[in-house]
Design an enzyme around this catalytic site. Structure first.
Site, mmCIF file in Angstrom:
data_model
loop_
_atom_site.group_PDB
_atom_site.id
_atom_site.type_symbol
_atom_site.label_atom_id
_atom_site.label_comp_id
_atom_site.label_asym_id
_atom_site.label_seq_id
_atom_site.Cartn_x
_atom_site.Cartn_y
_atom_site.Cartn_z
ATOM 1 N N THR A 63 43.402 21.231 -1.170
ATOM 2 C CA THR A 63 43.967 21.271 -2.513
ATOM 3 C C THR A 63 44.794 20.013 -2.735
ATOM 4 O O THR A 63 44.840 19.116 -1.896
ATOM 5 C CB THR A 63 44.783 22.567 -2.717
ATOM 6 N N LYS A 67 42.438 15.789 -2.374
ATOM 7 C CA LYS A 67 40.997 15.880 -2.634
ATOM 8 C C LYS A 67 40.298 14.522 -2.627
ATOM 9 O O LYS A 67 39.109 14.441 -2.324
ATOM 10 C CB LYS A 67 40.738 16.606 -3.956
ATOM 11 N N ASP A 104 34.058 23.583 -6.010
ATOM 12 C CA ASP A 104 34.667 23.842 -7.315
ATOM 13 C C ASP A 104 33.626 23.970 -8.417
ATOM 14 O O ASP A 104 33.754 24.807 -9.318
ATOM 15 C CB ASP A 104 35.649 22.733 -7.680
ATOM 16 N N GLY A 129 41.659 17.850 -20.125
ATOM 17 C CA GLY A 129 42.196 17.430 -18.837
ATOM 18 C C GLY A 129 41.245 16.487 -18.127
ATOM 19 O O GLY A 129 40.019 16.613 -18.261
ATOM 20 N N GLY A 131 41.945 15.499 -14.620
ATOM 21 C CA GLY A 131 42.334 15.481 -13.208
ATOM 22 C C GLY A 131 41.169 15.818 -12.293
ATOM 23 O O GLY A 131 39.999 15.822 -12.697
ATOM 24 N N ALA A 133 40.204 18.661 -10.902
ATOM 25 C CA ALA A 133 39.407 19.838 -11.263
ATOM 26 C C ALA A 133 38.445 19.505 -12.404
ATOM 27 O O ALA A 133 37.305 19.981 -12.431
ATOM 28 C CB ALA A 133 40.318 20.991 -11.660
ATOM 29 N N GLY A 250 41.466 31.917 -14.525
ATOM 30 C CA GLY A 250 41.349 30.995 -13.410
ATOM 31 C C GLY A 250 41.006 31.647 -12.095
ATOM 32 O O GLY A 250 40.463 30.989 -11.193
#
Length: 284
Positions: A63, A67, A104, A129, A131, A133, A250
Site C-alpha cells: 500500500t 506502490k 487493483d 483523481g 493517484g 489507485a 470501497g
C-alpha cells in the site's frame, strides 16, 4: 514453517487486509497466516532482501507510499503491473525470485462484472483523481472499452496518465473542480449506455475534506463508485443513494483485489459465499 503473507506500508495499522485474509484462512481451515508490517521508504530494500530468503513468506500486498518505489527492487513485473505502472502485490517464487503484479484493476472491476457482461452502445466513466489507485482504474476501464473523463488537480498530469495507460482511446482530461459546480447540460437518451462515476481520490476519507461533486453532472442511471473505505458510506455515496443512483462502496474493491491476491499467496480460492459475514467482521 507456517506459510504467511502480509501487507506493508507507512502507515499500516489502519489496513483492513489482515482481517480479510485471516477471515478466509479461518473459514478454509488452512495452515497459514496474514500479518501487517510497518515498512518505511528507507527500510524497503532491506525488508525485501530479508523476506526473499524466507521460504515461509509467500509475498505481500503493498500500500502507499510504496506502490511505485518497490518496482525497481523486484526481479520481474507481470504485464498488468507494467501497464498500470504500479505494484500492489509481490509474490515470492520457490527460488526466491520476487515478482510484482497488480490486483487493483480486477478488484475494481469485480462488483461491476454483472453490468459489464451486458452489451452497451456506449460506456463512459468520469474518474476523479490521478493517484496510484486511479492508474489501475483507468487501465481497467480502458480494457473494458470505456471512454474516460479523468479529472485531476493538474489536467496536464491527467492527460499524461491517459496517454501513458490508455493511448488508443478518445479520452478526456479536465480540471478536478469541473464537477464541483452545477451544470444544465442536457444528457442524451441514455438507454443502452453505461455511465460510471468514480471517486478515485482520498477526498471524503476520514480526516479529509469532502469530495466536491455536483450530481447535475451524473447522467440518469449512472453507477456511483467510491473507493474510500473509511468511512465505508461516504457523504458522496450517501447523496448518490438519496438521489436514486446505484452505488458501490470501497470495500467491494478491497475484497475483490484481496481475492485475487489470496489465491496467489495460498493456492486456495477465497470462500466468497461468506462475504456478508466478512463485512460484519470488518465493521466490528
Amino acid at each position: 514453517m507456517t506459510p504467511y503473507a502480509e501487507v506493508i506500508g507507512d502507515p499500516i495499522a489502519q489496513s483492513k487486509s489482515p482481517v480479510i485474509h485471516n477471515f478466509w484462512i479461518e473459514q478454509l481451515g488452512i495452515e497459514a497466516r496474514y500479518d501487517h508490517c510497518h515498512v518505511t521508504r528507507e527500510g524497503l530494500a532491506d525488508y525485501l532482501a530479508q523476506r526473499r530468503d524466507d521460504p515461509a513468506w509467500r509475498g505481500c500486498n503493498v500500500t502507499m507510499p510504496h506502490k511505485l518505489a518497490v518496482m525497481p527492487l523486484l526481479d520481474r513485473l507481470e504485464p498488468i503491473a507494467k501497464t498500470i505502472g504500479a505494484v500492489n502485490t509481490i509474490l515470492r517464487e520457490d527460488d526466491g525470485t520476487l515478482t510484482g503484479t497488480n490486483t487493483d484493476a480486477p478488484g475494481f472491476l469485480e462488483p461491476l462484472r454483472p453490468l459489464l457482461a451486458k452489451t452497451h452502445l456506449f460506456r463512459m466513466a468520469r474518474v476523479l483523481g490521478t493517484g496510484g489507485a486511479a492508474r489501475a482504474i483507468v487501465a481497467a476501464l480502458a480494457a473494458e472499452h470505456f471512454t474516460i473523463v479523468l479529472a485531476g488537480r493538474s489536467p496536464e498530469k491527467a492527460r499524461s496518465m491517459l496517454d501513458e495507460i490508455a493511448p488508443d482511446g478518445e479520452h478526456h482530461a479536465i480540471a478536478f473542480d469541473h464537477f464541483a459546480d452545477a451544470t444544465d447540460f442536457a444528457f442524451d437518451d441514455r438507454q443502452g449506455c453505461f455511465d460510471l462515476i468514480v471517486n478515485a481520490s482520498p477526498l471524503g476519507m476520514t480526516g479529509q475534506p469532502p469530495l466536491p461533486f455536483d450530481f447535475s453532472h451524473a447522467p440518469p442511471a449512472s453507477v456511483v463508485y467510491d473507493i474510500v473505505t473509511s468511512p465505508l458510506e461516504t457523504a458522496f455515496l450517501r447523496e448518490a443513494h438519496a438521489k436514486g443512483f446505484a452505488t458501490v462502496d470501497g470495500l467491494s474493491m478491497l475484497i475483490g483485489q484481496a481475492d485475487v491476491a489470496f489465491a496467489r499467496f495460498f493456492g486456495a480460492k477465497a470462500p466468497r459465499e461468506h462475504d456478508e459475514a466478512l463485512r460484519a467482521r470488518i465493521a466490528s
